[in-house]
Structure formats: structure tokens, C-alpha cells
Design an enzyme around this catalytic site. Sequence first.
Site, short mmCIF file in Angstrom:
data_model
loop_
_atom_site.label_atom_id
_atom_site.label_comp_id
_atom_site.label_asym_id
_atom_site.label_seq_id
_atom_site.Cartn_x
_atom_site.Cartn_y
_atom_site.Cartn_z
N PHE A 155 0.86 -1.19 0.00
CA PHE A 155 0.00 0.00 0.00
C PHE A 155 0.89 1.24 0.00
CE2 PHE A 155 -2.19 3.31 2.56
CZ PHE A 155 -3.24 3.55 1.70
N ILE A 203 7.83 2.49 1.63
CA ILE A 203 6.74 1.55 1.32
C ILE A 203 7.15 0.11 1.66
CG2 ILE A 203 5.13 0.72 -0.45
CD1 ILE A 203 4.91 3.78 0.46
N ASP A 255 -8.97 2.22 9.51
CA ASP A 255 -9.79 1.78 10.65
C ASP A 255 -9.76 0.25 10.75
OD1 ASP A 255 -10.51 4.34 11.26
OD2 ASP A 255 -12.54 4.22 10.45
N GLU A 273 1.25 3.61 10.18
CA GLU A 273 -0.23 3.62 10.12
C GLU A 273 -0.84 4.68 11.04
OE1 GLU A 273 -2.51 0.07 9.59
OE2 GLU A 273 -0.79 -0.97 8.73
C1 FAD Z 1 9.37 1.08 8.42
C2 FAD Z 1 8.26 1.90 7.84
C3 FAD Z 1 7.33 1.29 7.02
C4 FAD Z 1 6.30 2.05 6.45
N1 FAD Z 1 5.43 1.46 5.57
C5 FAD Z 1 4.55 2.24 4.88
C6 FAD Z 1 3.73 1.69 3.84
O1 FAD Z 1 3.75 0.48 3.58
N2 FAD Z 1 2.92 2.52 3.14
C7 FAD Z 1 2.85 3.86 3.40
O2 FAD Z 1 2.11 4.56 2.72
N3 FAD Z 1 3.59 4.41 4.39
C8 FAD Z 1 4.45 3.64 5.12
N4 FAD Z 1 5.22 4.19 6.13
C9 FAD Z 1 5.09 5.60 6.43
C10 FAD Z 1 4.49 5.87 7.81
O3 FAD Z 1 3.12 5.67 7.81
C11 FAD Z 1 4.90 7.31 8.20
O4 FAD Z 1 6.29 7.23 8.50
C12 FAD Z 1 4.12 7.85 9.37
O5 FAD Z 1 2.80 8.11 8.99
C13 FAD Z 1 4.73 9.13 9.93
O6 FAD Z 1 5.06 10.02 8.91
P1 FAD Z 1 6.54 10.65 8.84
O7 FAD Z 1 7.51 9.54 8.97
O8 FAD Z 1 6.63 11.48 7.62
O9 FAD Z 1 6.65 11.54 10.11
P2 FAD Z 1 6.23 13.08 10.25
O10 FAD Z 1 4.84 13.26 9.74
O11 FAD Z 1 7.31 13.94 9.70
O12 FAD Z 1 6.16 13.23 11.84
C14 FAD Z 1 7.34 13.33 12.64
C15 FAD Z 1 6.90 13.43 14.10
O13 FAD Z 1 6.04 14.55 14.26
C16 FAD Z 1 4.83 14.14 14.87
N5 FAD Z 1 3.70 14.88 14.29
C17 FAD Z 1 3.46 15.15 12.98
N6 FAD Z 1 2.31 15.80 12.83
C18 FAD Z 1 1.79 15.94 14.06
C19 FAD Z 1 0.60 16.53 14.57
N7 FAD Z 1 -0.31 17.11 13.79
N8 FAD Z 1 0.39 16.49 15.92
C20 FAD Z 1 1.28 15.90 16.76
N9 FAD Z 1 2.43 15.34 16.32
C21 FAD Z 1 2.67 15.35 15.00
C22 FAD Z 1 4.71 12.65 14.58
O14 FAD Z 1 3.96 11.97 15.55
C23 FAD Z 1 6.14 12.21 14.59
O15 FAD Z 1 6.51 11.91 15.91
C24 FAD Z 1 6.21 3.44 6.74
C25 FAD Z 1 7.15 4.02 7.59
C26 FAD Z 1 8.16 3.29 8.14
C27 FAD Z 1 9.16 3.97 9.02
#
Ligand code: FAD
Length: 385
Positions: A122, A156, A239, A363
Site C-alpha cells: 500500500f 513503502i 480503521d 499507520e
Molecule cells: C518502516 C516503515 C514502514 C512504512 N510502511 C509504509 C507503507 O507500507 N505505506 C505507506 O504509505 N507508508 C508507510 N510508512 C510511512 C508511515 O506511515 C509514516 O512514517 C508515518 O505516517 C509518519 O510520517 P513521517 O515519517 O513522515 O513523520 P512526520 O509526519 O514527519 O512526523 C514526525 C513526528 O512529528 C509528529 N507529528 C506530525 N504531525 C503531528 C501533529 N499534527 N500532531 C502531533 N504530532 C505530529 C509525529 O507523531 C512524529 O513523531 C512506513 C514508515 C516506516 C518507518
Amino acid sequence: MEYFLSDKQKTIKSLARRIAEEKILPVRAELDEKEEFPWAIIKDLANADMFRIFVPKEYEGLGGGCLELCLVVEELARVCGGIATSFAATALGSFMLIDQGSEAQKQRYLPSIASGSRLAAFALTEPTAGSDALAIKTTADKAEGGYVLNGTKQFITNGGDAEIYTVIALTDKTKGARGASAFLVEKDTPGFSFGKKEKKMGIRSSSTRELVFRNCLVPEENMIGKPGRAFFMIMKLLDQSRPGVGAQAVGLAQGALEAAVDYTEQREQFGQSLISLPVVQDILAEMAIQVEAARALVYATARTVDSGASALTEGSAMAKVFASDVAMKVTTDAVQVCGGAGYMRDYPLEKMMRDAKITQIYEGSNQVLRNTIASQLRKRKAKTE
Ligand SMILES: Cc1cc2nc3c(=O)[nH]c(=O)nc-3n(C[C@H](O)[C@H](O)[C@H](O)COP(=O)(O)OP(=O)(O)OC[C@H]3O[C@@H](n4cnc5c(N)ncnc54)[C@H](O)[C@@H]3O)c2cc1C
């Protein structure tokens, strides 16, 4: 604790446990060390019909629900969080297709996912769009015969190893959330390639790659659902999938608890086993309470998903947040009670602690999900006023 699982659910859980102990346990440390994708285990899981569990019966699946999937993920994660991630990511990559796909799409893709011969993924996250998923920039422009995708997806799971990708892209940049659509993209589609493979702290046997789309023509019939509906479908998908992350966290915490009990029973200091020290007993008891509470919440949430209830967002977020915080605390405490041995790679606990961290991040990070829970509370309060 008795969870009143059906005979079928008990069979699924014990089969997953057997595979985890017989096949995964002997190789988990090596796969983690080498950051190697677990192809042999994927084959074992496929041979045991594990990928059929979340696929409807009409498409060669077993028609299981969220709870059955959680039971498998929990048992795999009890032994290896990375392999549990690779398995669960195929379910994540299939949910939108199962829920919203056309009959032709389901006939085309689901039987091969059910047999485990093709993995799914995804793809939503981008370099500039993580928690703020609405900021995605990947575009899907209408062209003759389909849509042309341009953009880069980041982080991803199963990227490069999966054959079938659910990709979210903007079909109308002017419409915000209502401008994004979902597409099924096959691995060998011209214009679709893979970028950087991430080197991670934990879940290192799962692959995490960039997906790169350069003038990638995707046939019109590969759009899932209607144009502009992607974010509504994503909310529903998450969800349904977040209890699975909770289950992964419960499995990790359970594995750490068992390893800590084993170690503290056989380790002697001051002429007695560590487990006979009240302070160690206190830590272990607290770990056990936390694991059971997380399991109860995850199973209850999975059952709610399977009931067809519509208001799932709050409960699903709670299960994921609570269980993942438990996994982080329990794995950290497990390392602590095992002392230096817990810190060493000869023992499984340092890996469990590294693997647990991701459950608080993906997620929906736990901070963002706490915002979601708080906003549901406010909405409910506003309704009663
Ligand atoms: C190993 C791994 C596998 C993954 N697999 C997938 C996948 O298969 N498909 C996919 O689409 N994505 C995937 N992801 C992406 C994952 O869902 C995102 O990393 C996650 O949603 C956080 O986004 P970011 O890393 O850009 O952090 P950021 O959005 O940059 O956030 C950094 C920090 O700021 C905090 N923060 C950000 N906004 C807010 C807010 N409004 N209020 C409070 N705190 C906030 C966050 O909690 C976090 O602690 C994966 C990530 C990893 C590391």
C-alpha cells in the site's frame, strides 16, 4: 484469559504459532542481521494457506476477518516483528481492492494474493507527505487508455518485493482530499521503478523502499472505486488495519515477556534466581498485565471491525496506540530485567525492542492518533450539547 475463540480461530492461531516456532525462530536473527527479505518463510506461510485468511472465499480465500488476521500477525510477531510486517503489509495492500475493487479487479488479483504467489503493498506516504497525507504530490493525469502517474512514494513496506501495489495519486490537484484516487499498479508496468532501500532500526527482514513513477501509464480499469474517493477509502482501510498493528505489538510484547521470564528464571545472582527477587517479579507482573490488557483491547476492536459497525475510527486508533505503547514499554523492561544479556544480539530481546518502535510510528503515529481520539471526544461532546 479466555477470549472465546472459535475452533477455527484456535486452529489458525496454533498453526501460525507452529510456523513461527518451527520455521521463523531458527532464522530470525540471521534475516535481521542480513536485512534479508524472508522469501522462504513467505513460501511456508503460503503453503499453510495463511495468505488466504484475509481474502474472501469467492476469490480462493478462507473469508476470515480482522480477528483471524490479528491472530496470525500476533503469533508471527511473537517470534519476529519483521516477518509479521511483511505478511501484514500484503493484507494492507489488498484491503482497498477487497472492499472497493471491481469484480474484474478482484478476479484478476485476489486469487494470486490468496495463494501467496504475489505479495501486495500500500503506497500513500511521500517525502513531503507523512502524517500530513493530504500533502501528497504524486499525480495521475488522464490520458488515452488510462492515467499517467508521476511522483515518488517513500517508506513503502514490501516495496520492490510485492507484485501488486495500491497507489494513491492526485487526479485533480485543485480539489484537496477529494482530488485523490487509488490505482492498482503492477510491478513490471513501464515507468514504474524502485529507488532507495531503507536501512532500518528494526523490522529489518521486511523491505522498505521508494517507489518511483515516471510517465507510468496505468490502465483506466485499474482505478479502485471512483475518482476522488481515495481518502474516504483510506480512512476506512486504516480503521480496519490498525488493530493489525496492535496485534503485531501484542505479539512482540508477548515474545519479550516470555523471553524475560525464561532468562530471569535461569539466571542466578546473589545465590538466587533473578525471578525470585520481588523487584523483578513486580516488573514481570506489570509486563504481563499490560500485555493482557493490550490483547483484550485489540481482540475486542477486531471483533467490532468484523461486526460491520461503522464508527471504528476511535476504537481502532485506541487499540493501535495502547498496544504499541505497551510493546515499547514491555520490550524495554524485558531488556532491563535481563541486564547485559538483554542488550546483546545473542538474545532476542534487543531485536524485539528495536522491532517494537515502528508500531508507534506507522499507520498513523501515536501522536497523530491521539489527536484523532481527542477530536472524536470533542465531536461527541458537541453532539450532546
Ligand atoms: C518502516 C516503515 C514502514 C512504512 N510502511 C509504509 C507503507 O507500507 N505505506 C505507506 O504509505 N507508508 C508507510 N510508512 C510511512 C508511515 O506511515 C509514516 O512514517 C508515518 O505516517 C509518519 O510520517 P513521517 O515519517 O513522515 O513523520 P512526520 O509526519 O514527519 O512526523 C514526525 C513526528 O512529528 C509528529 N507529528 C506530525 N504531525 C503531528 C501533529 N499534527 N500532531 C502531533 N504530532 C505530529 C509525529 O507523531 C512524529 O513523531 C512506513 C514508515 C516506516 C518507518
